[in-house]
Design an enzyme around this catalytic site. Structure first.
Site, PDB file in Angstrom:
ATOM      1  N   HIS A  50       0.706  -1.358   0.085  1.00  0.00           N
ATOM      2  CA  HIS A  50       0.167   0.125  -0.016  1.00  0.00           C
ATOM      3  C   HIS A  50       1.000   1.150   0.078  1.00  0.00           C
ATOM      4  O   HIS A  50       0.417   2.513  -0.302  1.00  0.00           O
ATOM      5  CB  HIS A  50      -0.987  -0.072   1.157  1.00  0.00           C
ATOM      6  N   ASP A  77       0.064  -7.365   1.758  1.00  0.00           N
ATOM      7  CA  ASP A  77       0.609  -5.941   1.582  1.00  0.00           C
ATOM      8  C   ASP A  77       2.288  -5.966   1.624  1.00  0.00           C
ATOM      9  O   ASP A  77       2.708  -5.546   2.649  1.00  0.00           O
ATOM     10  CB  ASP A  77       0.065  -5.395   2.882  1.00  0.00           C
ATOM     11  N   GLY A 132       2.243   6.430   8.762  1.00  0.00           N
ATOM     12  CA  GLY A 132       3.489   7.038   8.539  1.00  0.00           C
ATOM     13  C   GLY A 132       4.680   5.926   8.775  1.00  0.00           C
ATOM     14  O   GLY A 132       5.690   6.024   8.380  1.00  0.00           O
ATOM     15  N   ASP A 133       3.987   4.966   9.514  1.00  0.00           N
ATOM     16  CA  ASP A 133       5.413   3.869   9.916  1.00  0.00           C
ATOM     17  C   ASP A 133       5.066   2.707   8.827  1.00  0.00           C
ATOM     18  O   ASP A 133       5.997   1.929   8.886  1.00  0.00           O
ATOM     19  CB  ASP A 133       4.916   3.169  11.306  1.00  0.00           C
ATOM     20  N   SER A 134       4.020   2.766   8.163  1.00  0.00           N
ATOM     21  CA  SER A 134       3.957   1.632   7.165  1.00  0.00           C
ATOM     22  C   SER A 134       5.114   1.257   6.549  1.00  0.00           C
ATOM     23  O   SER A 134       5.915   2.179   6.170  1.00  0.00           O
ATOM     24  CB  SER A 134       2.614   2.065   6.191  1.00  0.00           C
TER      25      SER A 134
HETATM   26  N1  ARG Z   1      -1.222   1.806   7.180  1.00  0.00           N
HETATM   27  C1  ARG Z   1      -0.372   2.797   8.100  1.00  0.00           C
HETATM   28  C2  ARG Z   1       0.430   3.504   7.199  1.00  0.00           C
HETATM   29  O1  ARG Z   1       0.260   3.753   6.241  1.00  0.00           O
HETATM   30  C3  ARG Z   1      -0.011   2.111   9.222  1.00  0.00           C
HETATM   31  C4  ARG Z   1      -0.734   1.660  10.203  1.00  0.00           C
HETATM   32  C5  ARG Z   1      -0.173   0.810  11.268  1.00  0.00           C
HETATM   33  N2  ARG Z   1      -1.221   1.127  12.277  1.00  0.00           N
HETATM   34  C6  ARG Z   1      -1.211   0.525  13.597  1.00  0.00           C
HETATM   35  N3  ARG Z   1      -2.051   0.935  14.206  1.00  0.00           N
HETATM   36  N4  ARG Z   1      -0.203  -0.222  13.806  1.00  0.00           N
HETATM   37  O2  ARG Z   1       1.345   4.065   7.679  1.00  0.00           O
END
Ligand code: ARG
Length: 334
Positions: free
Chosen positions: A139, A187, A282-284
């Site tokens: 993503h 993902d 932002g960690d994704s």
């Molecule tokens: N989808 C998020 C991103 O694009 C990361 C989400 C992680 N969330 C969590 N609750 N661990 O950065």
């Protein structure tokens, strides 16, 4: 559960029409529903309330039988008082609940930045698997032209340019083919950079867990990144790290089932039952590490951030190691 969820939607109904609607993270976590974010959605919620009132006379919340009257009273009180106490409900503290990382502590971590509109902006993390290939979340990579991406190695503070940094342009993106068919799973993606990184003590590749390698429940894992310090918060300029215990697959499936989200065994969950520590927006794409500094997961999703009983969900490397090796060997993911 369905009725609890509906009840939550009622209780979460905000009091200030016409304004930016407030989140109530505590209630949302109890019930697992999101607030409407804009007043445009309000009408939708009104309809839901109307439906609910006409469909169900009594329901139970935490063992207490709610009559229509009691329910209406609660809704009235919450709606009237909401603007008063909305600001008092603490959001989870600072990644969420973590501490700042040191220069060189995670030399395989990269910041993936979009240079599409001129100014580089961090939007995802990634992991160096060799001098030219980055592992990240699908993503994160999807929809980008590789040449609109810059990959920064040796990064610590997004605002301070240090001599440790090396910047490379993207050259090729390989997204897991199955992700194209079902975006709720698989993902995982890889990005090849145009020029190899020059490895040194600040920039090196990571060790990945092997195909089929098990991570046991309660194993302490570390997640890192420049993501938000709290749900809905801004990015962190300084790299953060936080330790989170691994969940048993079935426990995670069950936890998310309560809010009608599907967790698959190709994912690994990590977080505290009581919440407070998690990855966030932002960690994704960044790594989830075990205590031997092996990458066991890729930060993928979660419902909100750091909420109780809703752990962070990661793509589990042990299901994709063969795929990764194939991309490294051939440059293609199929
Ligand atoms: N989808 C998020 C991103 O694009 C990361 C989400 C992680 N969330 C969590 N609750 N661990 O950065």
């Amino acid at each position: 559960m369905i009725h609890q969820k509906k009840a939550a939607e009622l209780l979460l109904f905000p009091a200030k029409p016409g304004s930016q609607l407030r989140q109530n993270p505590w209630m949302a976590a109890q019930f697992g529903v999101e607030f409407p974010k804009s007043s445009e959605k309000m009408i939708h919620y009104l309809l839901k309330i109307d439906n609910f009132l006409s469909s169900k006379k009594n329901f139970q919340y935490k063992g207490v039988l709610m009559t229509m009257q009691l329910k209406s009273l609660i809704i009235l009180i919450v709606c009237l008082l909401w603007p008063l106490f909305a600001d008092c409900i603490p959001l989870q503290e600072k990644i969420v609940g973590g501490v700042e990382a040191a220069q060189g502590e995670f030399p395989f971590l990269v910041s993936i930045q979009s240079i599409y509109d001129g100014t580089p902006s961090h939007f995802c993390g990634g992991t160096l698997v060799n001098e030219t290939w980055i592992l990240t979340a699908a993503h994160c990579a999807k929809g980008h032209d590789p040449s609109d991406l810059q990959i920064v190695g040796g990064e610590l503070d997004l605002l301070n340019h240090s001599s440790h940094e090396q910047i490379r342009l993207g050259k090729r993106i390989v997204i897991n083919f199955d992700y194209e068919l079902n975006e709720f799973m698989y993902d995982i993606a890889m990005i090849e950079v145009a020029e190899p990184f020059e490895f040194n003590d600040q920039i090196v590749s990571a060790e990945l867990s092997s195909q089929g390698q098990d991570t046991s429940r309660d194993e302490i894992l570390t997640v890192i990144g420049w993501g938000a310090l709290e749900e809905e918060g801004p990015l962190s300029n300084k790299l953060q790290k936080v330790e989170v215990p691994a969940w048993d697959d079935q426990d995670c499936i069950d936890a998310y089932y309560t809010i009608f989200y599907d967790v698959d065994p190709t994912m690994i969950c990590a977080g505290l039952e009581e919440g407070g520590k998690d990855a966030c927006q932002g960690d994704s794409g960044g790594p989830l590490l075990n205590n031997q500094m092996q990458v066991v997961g890729i930060t993928s999703w979660g419902f909100g951030c750091a909420r109780p009983n809703l752990p962070g969900v990661y793509t589990e490397i042990s299901h994709y190691r063969d795929w990764i090796d194939k991309v490294l060997a051939t440059g293609y993911g199929y």
